[in-house]
Design a protein around this motif. Structure first.
Motif, PDB file in Angstrom:
ATOM      1  N   UNK A  87       0.834  -1.218  -0.094  1.00  0.00           N
ATOM      2  CA  UNK A  87      -0.073  -0.066  -0.201  1.00  0.00           C
ATOM      3  C   UNK A  87       1.029   1.178   0.110  1.00  0.00           C
ATOM      4  N   UNK A  88       0.435   2.362  -0.520  1.00  0.00           N
ATOM      5  CA  UNK A  88       1.426   3.546  -0.499  1.00  0.00           C
ATOM      6  C   UNK A  88       1.855   3.915   0.888  1.00  0.00           C
ATOM      7  N   UNK A  89       3.046   4.096   1.011  1.00  0.00           N
ATOM      8  CA  UNK A  89       3.855   4.338   2.118  1.00  0.00           C
ATOM      9  C   UNK A  89       3.347   5.743   2.659  1.00  0.00           C
ATOM     10  N   UNK A  90       2.848   5.833   3.760  1.00  0.00           N
ATOM     11  CA  UNK A  90       2.011   7.189   4.256  1.00  0.00           C
ATOM     12  C   UNK A  90       3.036   8.217   4.453  1.00  0.00           C
ATOM     13  N   UNK A  91       4.450   7.699   4.990  1.00  0.00           N
ATOM     14  CA  UNK A  91       5.160   8.949   5.352  1.00  0.00           C
ATOM     15  C   UNK A  91       5.678   9.846   4.015  1.00  0.00           C
ATOM     16  N   UNK A  92       5.560   9.111   3.203  1.00  0.00           N
ATOM     17  CA  UNK A  92       5.820   9.652   1.651  1.00  0.00           C
ATOM     18  C   UNK A  92       4.777  10.188   0.913  1.00  0.00           C
ATOM     19  N   UNK A  93       3.585   9.340   0.945  1.00  0.00           N
ATOM     20  CA  UNK A  93       2.453   9.686   0.295  1.00  0.00           C
ATOM     21  C   UNK A  93       1.881  11.125   0.798  1.00  0.00           C
ATOM     22  N   UNK A  94       1.809  11.046   2.278  1.00  0.00           N
ATOM     23  CA  UNK A  94       1.227  12.369   2.716  1.00  0.00           C
ATOM     24  C   UNK A  94       1.844  13.702   2.311  1.00  0.00           C
ATOM     25  N   UNK A  95       3.171  13.547   1.624  1.00  0.00           N
ATOM     26  CA  UNK A  95       4.076  14.695   1.380  1.00  0.00           C
ATOM     27  C   UNK A  95       4.185  14.784  -0.189  1.00  0.00           C
ATOM     28  N   UNK A  96       3.826  14.037  -1.123  1.00  0.00           N
ATOM     29  CA  UNK A  96       3.822  14.103  -2.487  1.00  0.00           C
ATOM     30  C   UNK A  96       5.483  13.519  -2.876  1.00  0.00           C
ATOM     31  N   UNK A  97       5.920  12.663  -2.064  1.00  0.00           N
ATOM     32  CA  UNK A  97       7.308  12.070  -2.318  1.00  0.00           C
ATOM     33  C   UNK A  97       6.988  10.843  -2.955  1.00  0.00           C
ATOM     34  N   UNK A  98       7.885  10.452  -3.784  1.00  0.00           N
ATOM     35  CA  UNK A  98       7.844   9.241  -4.661  1.00  0.00           C
ATOM     36  C   UNK A  98       8.701   8.212  -3.486  1.00  0.00           C
ATOM     37  N   UNK A  99       7.698   7.103  -3.502  1.00  0.00           N
ATOM     38  CA  UNK A  99       8.360   5.595  -2.750  1.00  0.00           C
ATOM     39  C   UNK A  99       7.684   4.568  -3.077  1.00  0.00           C
ATOM     40  N   UNK A 100       8.413   3.448  -2.756  1.00  0.00           N
ATOM     41  CA  UNK A 100       7.655   2.243  -3.125  1.00  0.00           C
ATOM     42  C   UNK A 100       6.583   1.932  -2.177  1.00  0.00           C
ATOM     43  N   UNK A 101       5.499   1.088  -2.761  1.00  0.00           N
ATOM     44  CA  UNK A 101       4.540   0.768  -1.909  1.00  0.00           C
ATOM     45  C   UNK A 101       4.962  -0.330  -0.868  1.00  0.00           C
ATOM     46  N   UNK A 102       4.544  -0.278   0.381  1.00  0.00           N
ATOM     47  CA  UNK A 102       5.067  -1.358   1.277  1.00  0.00           C
ATOM     48  C   UNK A 102       3.629  -2.220   2.077  1.00  0.00           C
ATOM     49  N   UNK A 103       4.311  -3.376   2.227  1.00  0.00           N
ATOM     50  CA  UNK A 103       3.122  -4.270   2.963  1.00  0.00           C
ATOM     51  C   UNK A 103       2.853  -3.747   4.371  1.00  0.00           C
ATOM     52  N   UNK A 104       1.772  -3.867   5.220  1.00  0.00           N
ATOM     53  CA  UNK A 104       1.656  -3.865   6.311  1.00  0.00           C
ATOM     54  C   UNK A 104       1.738  -5.204   7.007  1.00  0.00           C
ATOM     55  N   UNK A 105       2.262  -5.399   8.042  1.00  0.00           N
ATOM     56  CA  UNK A 105       2.159  -6.577   8.984  1.00  0.00           C
ATOM     57  C   UNK A 105       1.297  -6.644  10.145  1.00  0.00           C
ATOM     58  N   UNK A 106       0.233  -7.463  10.278  1.00  0.00           N
ATOM     59  CA  UNK A 106      -0.550  -7.716  11.417  1.00  0.00           C
ATOM     60  C   UNK A 106       0.518  -8.066  12.745  1.00  0.00           C
ATOM     61  N   UNK A 107       0.693  -7.183  13.539  1.00  0.00           N
ATOM     62  CA  UNK A 107       1.600  -7.564  14.455  1.00  0.00           C
ATOM     63  C   UNK A 107       0.797  -7.787  15.858  1.00  0.00           C
ATOM     64  N   UNK A 108       0.977  -8.782  16.555  1.00  0.00           N
ATOM     65  CA  UNK A 108       0.156  -9.132  17.689  1.00  0.00           C
ATOM     66  C   UNK A 108       0.973  -8.793  18.889  1.00  0.00           C
ATOM     67  N   UNK A 109       0.737  -7.676  19.754  1.00  0.00           N
ATOM     68  CA  UNK A 109       1.248  -7.603  20.914  1.00  0.00           C
ATOM     69  C   UNK A 109       0.454  -7.987  22.328  1.00  0.00           C
ATOM     70  N   UNK A 110       1.261  -8.204  23.295  1.00  0.00           N
ATOM     71  CA  UNK A 110       0.581  -8.469  24.759  1.00  0.00           C
ATOM     72  C   UNK A 110       0.198  -7.142  25.229  1.00  0.00           C
ATOM     73  N   UNK A 111      -0.834  -6.882  25.622  1.00  0.00           N
ATOM     74  CA  UNK A 111      -1.440  -5.744  26.390  1.00  0.00           C
ATOM     75  C   UNK A 111      -0.437  -5.301  27.354  1.00  0.00           C
ATOM     76  N   UNK A 112       0.044  -6.249  28.210  1.00  0.00           N
ATOM     77  CA  UNK A 112       0.845  -6.011  29.607  1.00  0.00           C
ATOM     78  C   UNK A 112       2.181  -5.583  29.089  1.00  0.00           C
ATOM     79  N   UNK A 113       2.773  -5.919  27.865  1.00  0.00           N
ATOM     80  CA  UNK A 113       3.914  -5.222  27.165  1.00  0.00           C
ATOM     81  C   UNK A 113       3.699  -3.723  26.864  1.00  0.00           C
ATOM     82  N   UNK A 114       2.328  -3.452  26.421  1.00  0.00           N
ATOM     83  CA  UNK A 114       2.187  -2.059  26.107  1.00  0.00           C
ATOM     84  C   UNK A 114       1.781  -1.217  27.486  1.00  0.00           C
ATOM     85  N   UNK A 115       1.339  -1.744  28.043  1.00  0.00           N
ATOM     86  CA  UNK A 115       0.835  -0.982  29.354  1.00  0.00           C
ATOM     87  C   UNK A 115       1.024  -1.816  30.764  1.00  0.00           C
ATOM     88  N   UNK A 116       2.512  -1.714  31.227  1.00  0.00           N
ATOM     89  CA  UNK A 116       2.653  -2.821  31.918  1.00  0.00           C
ATOM     90  C   UNK A 116       2.001  -2.709  33.320  1.00  0.00           C
TER      91      UNK A 116
END
Length: 204
Positions: A155-184
């Motif tokens: 999908x268009x890389x937002x850091x570039x797409x939001x600024x009119x910069x040429x960039x390669x499209x990138x996949x997104x990864x569904x990353x699973x986090x443990x809630x206790x690691x995020x808010x210990x």
């Protein structure tokens, strides 16, 4: 960018209020704003990442006090002024007074050169990048580790797409986090899934 808009995972704002029967629109002007920004995207005047970034650039007090569609209107008006479609003076003449716009944009960035292709099962860490321009990395996952459990198409890389910069499209990864690691010290045990662009990740 790090700003008032990135409220995910932050405390002190009370319970999230919602209704299963909530109205989509409350006033006729909201429908017009929604139609106008959709038309602008369809005509190629700006893209959705530019639209989101213009909302992110709103002055914090304005952002917090504005309704959903007032934020849309501010973004639409800001981008139309920046792209020469109309002027702030014209807006204020029609409004009969001040018409606040978003702050100027900071520079964007292209793809991260050291990004790696990942696969389901890989343990990854979200980079601790602080980006002045548009970014689709929620602040609460920065520096945290999780496991890749799914891969989405490029999908268009937002850091570039939001600024009119040429960039390669990138996949997104569904990353699973443990809630206790995020808010210990303030979370029940649960899994939190976040779609994370390739440039934001590194192997743990």
């Amino acid at each position: 960018m790090d700003g008032m808009h990135d409220l995910g995972g932050k405390q002190g704002f009370g319970r999230v209020r919602y209704s299963l029967r909530a109205q989509t629109f409350h006033e006729p002007w909201e429908k017009r704003v929604n139609a106008l920004y959709s038309l602008a995207v369809k005509l190629g005047i700006f893209n959705m990442d530019e639209y989101r970034h213009a909302i992110e650039r709103m002055e914090p007090r304005h952002y917090l006090s504005a309704s959903y569609y007032e934020r849309s209107l501010t973004s639409l008006a800001t981008l139309c002024v920046e792209k020469g479609i109309l002027t702030q003076e014209e807006l204020e003449r029609r409004a009969g007074g001040a018409f606040p716009l978003s702050s100027p944009s900071a520079p964007g960035r292209g793809n991260v050169a050291t990004r790696e292709t990942l696969k389901v099962g890989d343990r990854v860490t979200v980079k601790t990048d602080y980006v002045p321009g548009h970014v689709r990395m929620p602040g609460y996952i920065r520096g945290k580790s999780g496991v890749v459990v799914g891969v989405s198409p490029p999908y268009p890389f937002p850091d570039a797409h939001g600024h009119g910069i040429e960039a390669e499209d990138e996949p997104t990864y569904d990353v699973r986090f443990d809630s206790r690691d995020l808010w210990s010290d303030s979370a029940d045990q649960a899994f939190v899934h976040v779609g994370v662009f390739e440039s934001y990740l590194e192997r743990a």
